[in-house]
Scaffold this motif. Structure first.
Motif, mmCIF file in Angstrom:
data_model
loop_
_atom_site.group_PDB
_atom_site.id
_atom_site.type_symbol
_atom_site.label_atom_id
_atom_site.label_comp_id
_atom_site.label_asym_id
_atom_site.label_seq_id
_atom_site.Cartn_x
_atom_site.Cartn_y
_atom_site.Cartn_z
ATOM 1 N N LEU A 147 25.574 52.657 34.379
ATOM 2 C CA LEU A 147 26.229 51.446 34.125
ATOM 3 C C LEU A 147 27.347 51.058 34.942
ATOM 4 N N ARG A 148 27.981 52.012 35.530
ATOM 5 C CA ARG A 148 28.957 51.725 36.488
ATOM 6 C C ARG A 148 28.612 51.377 37.453
ATOM 7 N N ALA A 149 27.395 51.640 38.007
ATOM 8 C CA ALA A 149 26.628 51.248 39.371
ATOM 9 C C ALA A 149 26.024 49.741 38.988
ATOM 10 N N GLY A 150 25.548 49.326 37.802
ATOM 11 C CA GLY A 150 24.931 48.383 37.672
ATOM 12 C C GLY A 150 26.020 47.221 37.253
ATOM 13 N N LEU A 151 27.161 47.518 36.858
ATOM 14 C CA LEU A 151 28.210 46.755 36.623
ATOM 15 C C LEU A 151 29.493 46.857 37.522
ATOM 16 N N PRO A 152 29.378 46.586 38.822
ATOM 17 C CA PRO A 152 30.351 46.967 39.865
ATOM 18 C C PRO A 152 31.593 46.058 39.285
ATOM 19 N N ASP A 153 31.320 44.682 39.177
ATOM 20 C CA ASP A 153 32.430 43.811 38.895
ATOM 21 C C ASP A 153 33.317 43.915 37.901
ATOM 22 N N PRO A 164 36.600 55.934 39.723
ATOM 23 C CA PRO A 164 36.087 56.866 38.787
ATOM 24 C C PRO A 164 34.969 57.671 39.332
ATOM 25 N N LEU A 165 34.931 58.890 39.224
ATOM 26 C CA LEU A 165 34.122 59.856 39.760
ATOM 27 C C LEU A 165 33.180 60.420 38.632
ATOM 28 N N PRO A 166 31.597 60.676 39.016
ATOM 29 C CA PRO A 166 30.860 60.963 38.018
ATOM 30 C C PRO A 166 30.985 62.713 37.970
ATOM 31 N N VAL A 167 32.046 63.131 37.455
ATOM 32 C CA VAL A 167 32.347 64.522 37.175
ATOM 33 C C VAL A 167 31.674 65.070 35.991
ATOM 34 N N ARG A 175 34.181 64.472 26.757
ATOM 35 C CA ARG A 175 33.342 63.843 26.159
ATOM 36 C C ARG A 175 33.568 62.584 25.348
ATOM 37 N N HIS A 176 34.393 62.517 24.511
ATOM 38 C CA HIS A 176 35.219 61.391 23.763
ATOM 39 C C HIS A 176 35.571 60.371 24.745
ATOM 40 N N ARG A 177 35.921 60.592 26.085
ATOM 41 C CA ARG A 177 36.375 59.457 27.080
ATOM 42 C C ARG A 177 35.109 58.979 27.584
ATOM 43 N N ARG A 178 33.894 59.772 27.921
ATOM 44 C CA ARG A 178 32.613 59.322 28.475
ATOM 45 C C ARG A 178 32.039 58.270 27.244
ATOM 46 N N VAL A 179 31.991 58.620 26.079
ATOM 47 C CA VAL A 179 31.631 58.027 24.928
ATOM 48 C C VAL A 179 32.219 56.522 25.128
ATOM 49 N N ILE A 180 33.480 56.555 25.240
ATOM 50 C CA ILE A 180 34.402 55.269 24.995
ATOM 51 C C ILE A 180 33.931 54.533 26.149
ATOM 52 N N ASP A 184 32.407 50.531 26.362
ATOM 53 C CA ASP A 184 33.000 49.459 27.018
ATOM 54 C C ASP A 184 31.858 48.630 27.887
ATOM 55 N N ALA A 185 31.135 49.419 28.538
ATOM 56 C CA ALA A 185 30.205 48.947 29.528
ATOM 57 C C ALA A 185 29.110 48.179 28.494
ATOM 58 N N LEU A 186 28.642 48.853 27.726
ATOM 59 C CA LEU A 186 27.622 48.012 26.652
ATOM 60 C C LEU A 186 28.193 46.777 25.913
ATOM 61 N N ARG A 187 29.699 46.915 25.848
ATOM 62 C CA ARG A 187 30.024 45.574 25.263
ATOM 63 C C ARG A 187 29.912 44.348 26.363
ATOM 64 N N LEU A 188 29.965 44.851 27.482
ATOM 65 C CA LEU A 188 29.846 43.491 28.420
ATOM 66 C C LEU A 188 28.420 43.243 28.719
ATOM 67 N N LEU A 189 27.628 43.910 28.362
ATOM 68 C CA LEU A 189 26.310 43.526 28.434
ATOM 69 C C LEU A 189 25.471 42.953 27.145
#
Length: 330
Positions: A147-153, A164-167, A175-180, A184-189
């Motif tokens: 999602l981060r790569a598909g929504l660079p803007d 942000p790094l894919p750590v 885990r909670h931070r990743r889900v949030i 956020d990205a799904l809301r943009l889609l």
């Protein structure tokens, strides 16, 4: 700031915060478009209002409200749409929201232990739970990367102002931070999530006799994959978008992580998702016949001589291709 009171809900805590400040703090659910923030803080003369997007799932709704509470408690200045707030302050408020969420969850767990209930993480523990959680976290991390790569803007609020790094995910807070951030990205889609695509994927999944959980993940993954491709191609938004993030329990981060992991696996591996993407958002590569083939810089450096006409190369050997002559009419 008062601690979370019983029954350890978001509304009860906001009421306690408002009582301690001498100004009521009210939460109101409103319908926001995806280009606007998911939550805004509106201070009025007699009360402070937190307006939150009504279409958010429970976890994302809680995070959005706590983000605005953090702005209020930390004394951040700015307008309601956050357009003039320093990104460092946004990251600070998001980090504070994470800590407030953990405080509320710990208070609820401590209250349950006083009443003789074991915490959920202990009730569900098995020897294989650790490995299952690590595998689930890995799949969610892959979805986050996609999602981060598909929504660079896109502007996704994080707890850091750096890149942000894919750590690797480690611990419940990460885990909670990743889900949030995935939410956020799904809301943009959401404006490109089509009900037709979702229904078509469900029919195809039932045709292959997939179980209910897998069919739901396949339908959601197909809807998101098509929405991402349509957004990248600058397609117009659909008229009646589908909400692919159903509400879940406020404290069920592990359950939502497993649901997102199933979506990630279906997006990457399911042929049903690939078929739906090919049907609803195909990528047509048009090649102009007049265009000359372009050689790579490596080929230009090596100065490879072209093969003479009539010679075709196959692997390590070559053979002559005899021209085919049409038989004259007899």
């Amino acid at each position: 700031m008062p601690p979370p009171p019983e029954p350890y809900t978001l509304e009860a805590w906001c009421q306690a915060i408002g009582d301690s400040r001498g100004r009521p703090l009210v939460i109101r659910d409103e319908r926001f478009d995806a280009e606007y923030p998911s939550g805004v803080l509106v201070p009025l003369d007699r009360a402070d209002y937190i307006l939150v997007d009504a279409s958010l799932p429970m976890l994302a709704r809680t995070q959005s409200v706590l983000h605005e509470v953090a702005h209020l408690v930390l004394g951040h200045a700015g307008n309601a749409l956050h357009s003039d707030i320093d990104p460092a302050l946004e990251a600070e408020a998001e980090l504070a929201a994470d800590l407030l969420y953990q405080q509320m969850i710990r208070a609820a767990a401590k209250s349950g232990s006083r009443h003789g209930e074991r915490p959920a993480r202990l009730r569900s523990w098995r020897p294989s739970t650790w490995w299952a959680d690590r595998r689930t976290d890995w799949h969610v991390n892959q979805l986050w990367i996609k999602l981060r790569a598909g929504l660079p803007d896109a502007t996704i609020v994080s707890t850091t102002t750096g890149v942000p790094l894919p750590v690797e995910i480690g611990g419940s807070r990460h885990r909670h931070r990743r889900v949030i951030e995935v939410h956020d990205a799904l809301r943009l889609l959401r404006p490109w999530c089509s009900r037709q695509v979702h229904a078509s994927a469900q029919r195809r999944a039932h045709r292959y006799r997939l179980d209910s959980a897998t069919a739901a993940a396949v339908a959601d993954a197909a809807t998101l994959a098509v929405a991402l491709r349509r957004r990248q191609a600058a397609f117009p938004a659909v008229h009646d978008p589908l909400d692919t993030t159903p509400p879940v329990d406020v404290s069920d981060v592990r359950g939502e992580t497993r649901r997102l992991a199933r979506i990630s696996c279906a997006w990457h591996d399911s042929p049903v998702v690939a078929a739906e993407v090919a049907r609803w958002a195909p990528v047509v590569a048009t090649i102009n016949a007049s265009d000359e083939p372009r050689h790579s810089p490596l080929a230009q450096m090596l100065s490879v001589a072209p093969l003479p006409e009539g010679i075709a190369r196959r692997g390590r050997s070559s053979r002559a291709v005899q021209p085919q002559h049409s038989r004259p009419p007899g």
